[in-house]
Motif scaffolding. Structure first.
Motif, PDB file in Angstrom:
ATOM      1  N   SER A   5     114.386  49.608  -4.158  1.00  0.00           N
ATOM      2  CA  SER A   5     114.736  50.490  -3.064  1.00  0.00           C
ATOM      3  C   SER A   5     114.814  51.872  -3.614  1.00  0.00           C
ATOM      4  O   SER A   5     115.088  52.293  -4.817  1.00  0.00           O
ATOM      5  CB  SER A   5     116.218  49.886  -2.846  1.00  0.00           C
ATOM      6  N   THR A  72     119.096  41.245  -2.686  1.00  0.00           N
ATOM      7  CA  THR A  72     119.697  41.935  -1.693  1.00  0.00           C
ATOM      8  C   THR A  72     121.125  42.085  -1.741  1.00  0.00           C
ATOM      9  O   THR A  72     121.836  43.060  -1.017  1.00  0.00           O
ATOM     10  CB  THR A  72     119.299  41.335  -0.179  1.00  0.00           C
ATOM     11  N   ARG A 159     117.980  43.906   3.792  1.00  0.00           N
ATOM     12  CA  ARG A 159     118.241  45.070   2.982  1.00  0.00           C
ATOM     13  C   ARG A 159     118.698  46.356   3.365  1.00  0.00           C
ATOM     14  O   ARG A 159     119.559  46.846   3.064  1.00  0.00           O
ATOM     15  CB  ARG A 159     117.075  45.346   1.999  1.00  0.00           C
TER      16      ARG A 159
END
Length: 481
Positions: A5, A72, A159
């Motif tokens: 991320s 997640t 996510r």
């Protein structure tokens, strides 16, 4: 395997739907390099679910997907599970993640599959099938689109919702990533029975279909069913010299060719009594577009009758997809005693697959030439499906698609089959089913040089993330008004 991320959680939860949508868009865009990286990692795993391939790779793929879902932080439970096939063997591993709904929100089930088709001949690929390669706007590799991009679209959209809400959301979520869709989903029904309580949902999103083109999304509202089987044609007890007996003794290849030719008329349309078509509106789709997308060569023309899309969406089709016979290199001057072929039939919406199989079997037995003996085995049936477009889920999905793509989606049929959808509808009759996807006309799923358009992937993730955000902001009662 780790999902990367690129956003940071600021702790500030958007207070309005427009603010939430803006935040979701920013997160999806900033996370795209991580999403593409995740997809390339999954493509490197040769997770072919067919019996002749190593099951260890499918297990490795399932574990990788489970790890991504756990990362997640969205789910109360993430498991890898297997169920038995009708033959009593253990099916391929699937991944099941779940989070309970709160405060009257709906539950959404996100489906995709992590198994892939066999690669075929490596020589037909411009780059190695399990070495993902970006050329232009596309990522090439087996499973890059069908359906590991579908897996990544689910993970990335979840996510985005987690990051946009600091994981404080009420929407119920179930993610079901199957491990044997490309091998007929043989343990699918047993898996549904085994995990029925965890899989219960108000909306089911099946990310395993096509888009109109790379700039226009599609919601698939009709799917043909399928009837596939092995046909063996026998005429002789043993092989014989073609010079000594040819011209009098009927070889199996001659009988098989004559029998297979009887399945179609002179224009290439299906000529099996009892197979029926259905009606439905279709967008404009000229023959030139079919020729370009299907890769016609020379002066080849289309087959069948009616509009092009009616033939692809609402009419039956029969294809010989494989044949067991000596290769040209190994051919001898011999009359073959038997020949086996694989037949794949697509069944129009409105006809049961079992009825279609009976019609095809009857035709083959009645038209077997020269007294040939035929045997039909390894039968696989899947019913066609028509999506109910009157529910609130279709309305919400189309709004999310328009927001994600910038244009209205097109309602389409699909020539291929997703037979397990009928199982979902049977087990969960009150669930609304949405058939979406990450493919486009140039994807070449199942073929050499399969690829995923990365712009389509981004827009698919955006659309699904917007849908999840919209449903999180509404109760079931409000959605049903």
């Amino acid at each position: 395997m780790k999902f990367t991320s690129m956003t940071e959680n600021t702790g500030a939860i958007p207070s309005t739907e427009s603010e939430l949508q803006g935040t979701v868009r920013r997160i999806v865009e900033q996370n795209m390099p991580g999403s593409v990286s995740t997809l390339t990692d999954l493509v490197r795993i040769p997770s072919v679910s067919w019996d002749a391939f190593d099951r260890a790779f499918v297990a490795q793929s399932a574990d990788a997907v489970a790890s991504l879902l756990e990362q997640t932080g969205a789910f109360d439970s993430v498991i890898v599970s297997q169920a038995e096939t009708p033959e009593g063997s253990l099916g391929q591993p699937a991944v099941l993640a779940s989070r309970a709904a709160k405060n009257g929100r709906p539950t959404v089930l996100l489906y995709a599959h992590h198994d892939v088709q066999p690669p075929g001949d490596d020589a037909d690929w411009e780059s190695a099938p399990y070495e993902p390669t970006i050329r232009g706007d596309r990522l090439y590799g087996r499973g890059a689109s069908d359906d590991k991009a579908g897996v990544v679209s689910h993970i990335a959209s979840v996510r985005a919702l987690v990051e946009a809400t600091s994981n404080e959301f009420d929407l119920g979520l179930v993610v079901f990533i199957e491990g044997e869709e490309e091998f007929g989903s043989r343990s699918f029904s047993a898996f549904l029975d085994k995990h029925r309580d965890q899989l219960e949902a108000d909306v089911i999103v099946v990310a395993d279909s096509d888009n109109w083109n790379v700039d226009t999304p599609a919601l698939t509202i009709s799917l043909r069913g399928n009837v596939t089987f092995k046909l063996t044609v026998r005429t002789l007890e043993h092989a014989s010299h073609s010079g000594m007996f040819g011209g009098a003794a009927p070889d199996a290849m001659l009988a098989a060719v004559r029998l297979l030719a009887s399945l179609h008329g002179d224009d290439g349309s299906v000529a099996v009594e009892g197979l029926v078509g259905s009606d439905g509106a279709t967008p404009d789709y000229p023959e030139s577009q079919l020729a370009n997308e299907a890769g016609f060569v020379g002066g080849v023309t289309s087959i069948g009758r009616g509009s092009i899309l009616s033939r692809l969406w609402f009419q039956p089709a029969i294809t010989v997809t494989g044949i067991d016979a000596p290769s040209v290199a190994n051919a001898s001057n011999t009359l073959l005693p038997q020949v086996a072929v694989r037949i794949s039939s697509r069944i129009a919406p409105g006809q049961k697959a079992s009825d279609a199989f009976e019609a095809i079997e009857s035709h083959l037995r009645q038209h077997a030439p020269f007294g040939a003996t035929i045997e039909i085995s390894d039968v696989d049936l899947g019913d066609a499906f028509l999506v109910d477009t009157t529910g609130w889920a279709v309305r919400e999905a189309k709004t999310a698609m328009k927001d994600g793509w910038g244009v209205d989606p097109v309602d389409t049929g699909i020539g291929g089959s997703i037979p397990f959808i009928s199982d979902l509808a049977r087990v969960f009759p009150s669930a609304q089913i949405l058939v979406t996807g990450v493919e486009d006309p140039d994807t070449r799923a199942h073929s050499p040089n399969e690829s995923q358009h990365l712009g389509v992937l981004k827009r698919a993730i955006l659309s699904e993330a917007f849908l999840l955000a919209r449903l999180n902001g509404r109760t079931l009662a409000e959605l049903s008004e």
